[in-house]
Design a protein around this motif. Sequence first.
Motif, PDB file in Angstrom:
ATOM      1  N   TYR A   4       0.826  -1.204   0.000  1.00  0.00           N
ATOM      2  CA  TYR A   4       0.000   0.000   0.000  1.00  0.00           C
ATOM      3  C   TYR A   4       0.863   1.258   0.000  1.00  0.00           C
ATOM      4  CZ  TYR A   4      -3.155   3.695   1.157  1.00  0.00           C
ATOM      5  OH  TYR A   4      -3.829   4.881   1.111  1.00  0.00           O
ATOM      6  N   ASN A   5       1.879   1.290   0.845  1.00  0.00           N
ATOM      7  CA  ASN A   5       2.704   2.496   0.905  1.00  0.00           C
ATOM      8  C   ASN A   5       3.470   2.743  -0.388  1.00  0.00           C
ATOM      9  OD1 ASN A   5       2.764   4.080   3.577  1.00  0.00           O
ATOM     10  ND2 ASN A   5       2.594   1.951   4.243  1.00  0.00           N
ATOM     11  N   PHE A   6       3.866   1.697  -1.091  1.00  0.00           N
ATOM     12  CA  PHE A   6       4.501   1.945  -2.390  1.00  0.00           C
ATOM     13  C   PHE A   6       3.480   2.501  -3.376  1.00  0.00           C
ATOM     14  CE2 PHE A   6       5.978   0.769  -6.653  1.00  0.00           C
ATOM     15  CZ  PHE A   6       7.189   1.451  -6.647  1.00  0.00           C
ATOM     16  N   LYS A   7       2.247   2.017  -3.305  1.00  0.00           N
ATOM     17  CA  LYS A   7       1.213   2.550  -4.190  1.00  0.00           C
ATOM     18  C   LYS A   7       0.956   4.033  -3.927  1.00  0.00           C
ATOM     19  CE  LYS A   7      -2.335  -0.201  -6.205  1.00  0.00           C
ATOM     20  NZ  LYS A   7      -3.721  -0.708  -6.075  1.00  0.00           N
ATOM     21  N   VAL A   8       1.013   4.444  -2.667  1.00  0.00           N
ATOM     22  CA  VAL A   8       0.766   5.851  -2.309  1.00  0.00           C
ATOM     23  C   VAL A   8       1.951   6.726  -2.689  1.00  0.00           C
ATOM     24  CG1 VAL A   8       0.415   7.467  -0.414  1.00  0.00           C
ATOM     25  CG2 VAL A   8      -0.805   5.302  -0.426  1.00  0.00           C
ATOM     26  N   TRP A   9       3.120   6.351  -2.205  1.00  0.00           N
ATOM     27  CA  TRP A   9       4.292   7.214  -2.303  1.00  0.00           C
ATOM     28  C   TRP A   9       5.041   7.079  -3.624  1.00  0.00           C
ATOM     29  CZ3 TRP A   9       4.607  10.920   1.130  1.00  0.00           C
ATOM     30  CH2 TRP A   9       4.070  10.734   2.406  1.00  0.00           C
ATOM     31  N   ALA A  10       4.826   5.962  -4.333  1.00  0.00           N
ATOM     32  CA  ALA A  10       5.575   5.688  -5.564  1.00  0.00           C
ATOM     33  C   ALA A  10       7.082   5.795  -5.314  1.00  0.00           C
ATOM     34  CB  ALA A  10       5.144   6.641  -6.682  1.00  0.00           C
ATOM     35  N   THR A  11       7.474   5.398  -4.115  1.00  0.00           N
ATOM     36  CA  THR A  11       8.864   5.505  -3.674  1.00  0.00           C
ATOM     37  C   THR A  11       9.201   4.274  -2.838  1.00  0.00           C
ATOM     38  OG1 THR A  11       8.700   7.925  -3.565  1.00  0.00           O
ATOM     39  CG2 THR A  11      10.522   6.889  -2.354  1.00  0.00           C
ATOM     40  N   PRO A  12      10.336   3.635  -3.061  1.00  0.00           N
ATOM     41  CA  PRO A  12      10.697   2.496  -2.214  1.00  0.00           C
ATOM     42  C   PRO A  12      10.774   2.908  -0.747  1.00  0.00           C
ATOM     43  CG  PRO A  12      12.107   2.601  -4.160  1.00  0.00           C
ATOM     44  CD  PRO A  12      11.320   3.884  -4.130  1.00  0.00           C
ATOM     45  N   PRO A  13      10.168   2.160   0.167  1.00  0.00           N
ATOM     46  CA  PRO A  13      10.164   2.571   1.576  1.00  0.00           C
ATOM     47  C   PRO A  13      11.541   2.610   2.205  1.00  0.00           C
ATOM     48  CG  PRO A  13       9.254   0.360   1.323  1.00  0.00           C
ATOM     49  CD  PRO A  13       9.411   0.932  -0.056  1.00  0.00           C
ATOM     50  N   GLU A  14      12.502   1.901   1.627  1.00  0.00           N
ATOM     51  CA  GLU A  14      13.861   1.973   2.164  1.00  0.00           C
ATOM     52  C   GLU A  14      14.544   3.299   1.828  1.00  0.00           C
ATOM     53  OE1 GLU A  14      13.921  -0.944  -1.375  1.00  0.00           O
ATOM     54  OE2 GLU A  14      12.594  -0.420   0.313  1.00  0.00           O
ATOM     55  N   ASP A  15      13.947   4.094   0.940  1.00  0.00           N
ATOM     56  CA  ASP A  15      14.464   5.432   0.626  1.00  0.00           C
ATOM     57  C   ASP A  15      13.811   6.510   1.491  1.00  0.00           C
ATOM     58  OD1 ASP A  15      16.005   4.283  -1.327  1.00  0.00           O
ATOM     59  OD2 ASP A  15      14.712   4.889  -2.992  1.00  0.00           O
ATOM     60  N   MET A  16      12.853   6.117   2.329  1.00  0.00           N
ATOM     61  CA  MET A  16      12.081   7.079   3.114  1.00  0.00           C
ATOM     62  C   MET A  16      12.447   7.023   4.587  1.00  0.00           C
ATOM     63  SD  MET A  16       8.331   6.422   1.368  1.00  0.00           S
ATOM     64  CE  MET A  16       7.504   7.494   2.548  1.00  0.00           C
ATOM     65  N   ASP A  17      12.377   8.176   5.240  1.00  0.00           N
ATOM     66  CA  ASP A  17      12.543   8.236   6.690  1.00  0.00           C
ATOM     67  C   ASP A  17      11.251   7.762   7.345  1.00  0.00           C
ATOM     68  OD1 ASP A  17      13.603   8.773   9.190  1.00  0.00           O
ATOM     69  OD2 ASP A  17      14.342  10.763   8.635  1.00  0.00           O
ATOM     70  N   TYR A  18      11.268   7.594   8.645  1.00  0.00           N
ATOM     71  CA  TYR A  18      10.077   7.157   9.368  1.00  0.00           C
ATOM     72  C   TYR A  18       9.597   8.198  10.383  1.00  0.00           C
ATOM     73  CZ  TYR A  18      13.035   6.443  13.447  1.00  0.00           C
ATOM     74  OH  TYR A  18      13.887   6.663  14.493  1.00  0.00           O
ATOM     75  N   LYS A  19      10.375   9.281  10.572  1.00  0.00           N
ATOM     76  CA  LYS A  19      10.082  10.210  11.664  1.00  0.00           C
ATOM     77  C   LYS A  19       8.841  11.065  11.412  1.00  0.00           C
ATOM     78  CE  LYS A  19      15.022  10.616  12.849  1.00  0.00           C
ATOM     79  NZ  LYS A  19      15.579  10.050  11.607  1.00  0.00           N
ATOM     80  N   TRP A  20       8.316  11.067  10.188  1.00  0.00           N
ATOM     81  CA  TRP A  20       7.148  11.870   9.848  1.00  0.00           C
ATOM     82  C   TRP A  20       5.853  11.251  10.342  1.00  0.00           C
ATOM     83  CZ3 TRP A  20       3.608   9.102   6.969  1.00  0.00           C
ATOM     84  CH2 TRP A  20       4.096   7.934   6.367  1.00  0.00           C
TER      85      TRP A  20
END
Length: 455
Positions: free
Chosen positions: A154-170
């Motif tokens: 689901y998160n890849f569908k939303v962000w169109a970005t690999p989750p390993e490239d994203m921070d988690y602090k948001w």
Amino acid sequence: MRTQYLIIGAGPTGLGAARRLSELGIRDFLVLEAKDHPGGLAASHRDAKGFTWDVGGHVVFSHYEYFDRMLEDVLGEEYLEHRREAWVRIAKRWVPYPFQNNIRHLPPEMAWDCVRGLLPHVRPALQNDHPAHFREWIEHVFGPGLARHFMLPYNFKVWATPPEDMDYKWIGERVSVIDLEKTLENLVLAKDDVNWGPNSSFRFPLTGGTGEIYRRVAARLGDHIRYGRGVVRVDAHAKTVHCDTGETYAYEKLLTTGPLDILARDRLTDAPDAVREAASGLAHSGGWIGGVGVEGPKTDSRCWMYFPESDNPFYRVTNFHHYSPNNTPDPDGMTVRHRAYMTEVSFSEHKPEPASHLDSVVDGLVNVSLMAESERDAVVSTWEMRLDYSYPVPTLGRDAALRTVQPWLEGHGIFSRGRFGGWKYEVSNMDHSVMQGVEWAERMALGKPETTYAL
């Protein structure tokens, strides 16, 4: 022309700033808007068949007393109130949102896979004291089962970005975290848990979609707003803004609400290389909003739905007919004889766009049972809008980039706020965005510190 306060963009942030300056008795300000209407990413549009569509799935809820008062002022009693009914479509069934609190609705094997992944000896441990990225956070907090079936796809569908490239602090209140004991209680006792989150109840304008809020705010500002003025260049040292109309505006303080990367990389004539390079590293997704109007009454009470699976292109669909009967072309405004499905598809360099949006969206609506196969011929209207900028992605390097770009801008009297001006997804709801403008105005006029947006 010279003005004390110049604001670029008549979206929620720019209008929030202009409205607050006006309330404080300040008249020496102007708002420049590239389009011929206000609202920005919170605008609404009426198609040729009489359907109203928002630019994405907006609902009105608030963390702020000021925002509440503004809504009461501009809408009066012309709004509807709803209890959120959100669902996840997975394994050919509907699961109440939040998904992780309601896995009892899953097939038994899938439910057990999710529960087993939460057990202490199965749930992955952190490699260090803190997650290295969003993917590690997901797998550690939710376990491999929930991650595999819902959170990662689901998160890849939303962000169109690999989750390993994203921070988690948001994350904050954006993601409902998991409680093993509560999950087991809900599973064993067959209980639903659907009230999590700040938008469990929300308001919606009776007419005109979400954009009606900002049309009414803008109308009160009169000729302080100048439409059809696209900014092409900003000279930070001369304190001038140049528009595609050939006009030049001089300012003392500048609030810009457009994409920060475009401003720093392409519009500023005198930004240093370090600022340009930092801004170029900011990541975002694009979005495609597709509206499908179908003849036939509404058949369920769902507000919106999430879609982690690959049998459709969208990550979210809104039953827009449910928000207000006036979002459809029904003549009496109350008996809804049409359905209005508002779909959202993301894209980026990591996730290309579908070759045919409308065809793939209608196919997806049939695949997930929102439309019957026989209702393809009942589609009476389609509407679409492509957004180059849909969500600012909280990548691993985002905060470092902002710490380079924003201080340089503010040192030159330029303040960049809003969803893409501030580039902080965690404070880019409508209420956050309006308040970023309000708090900027109060900082300029009263010296009050900003609290919503901070580096």
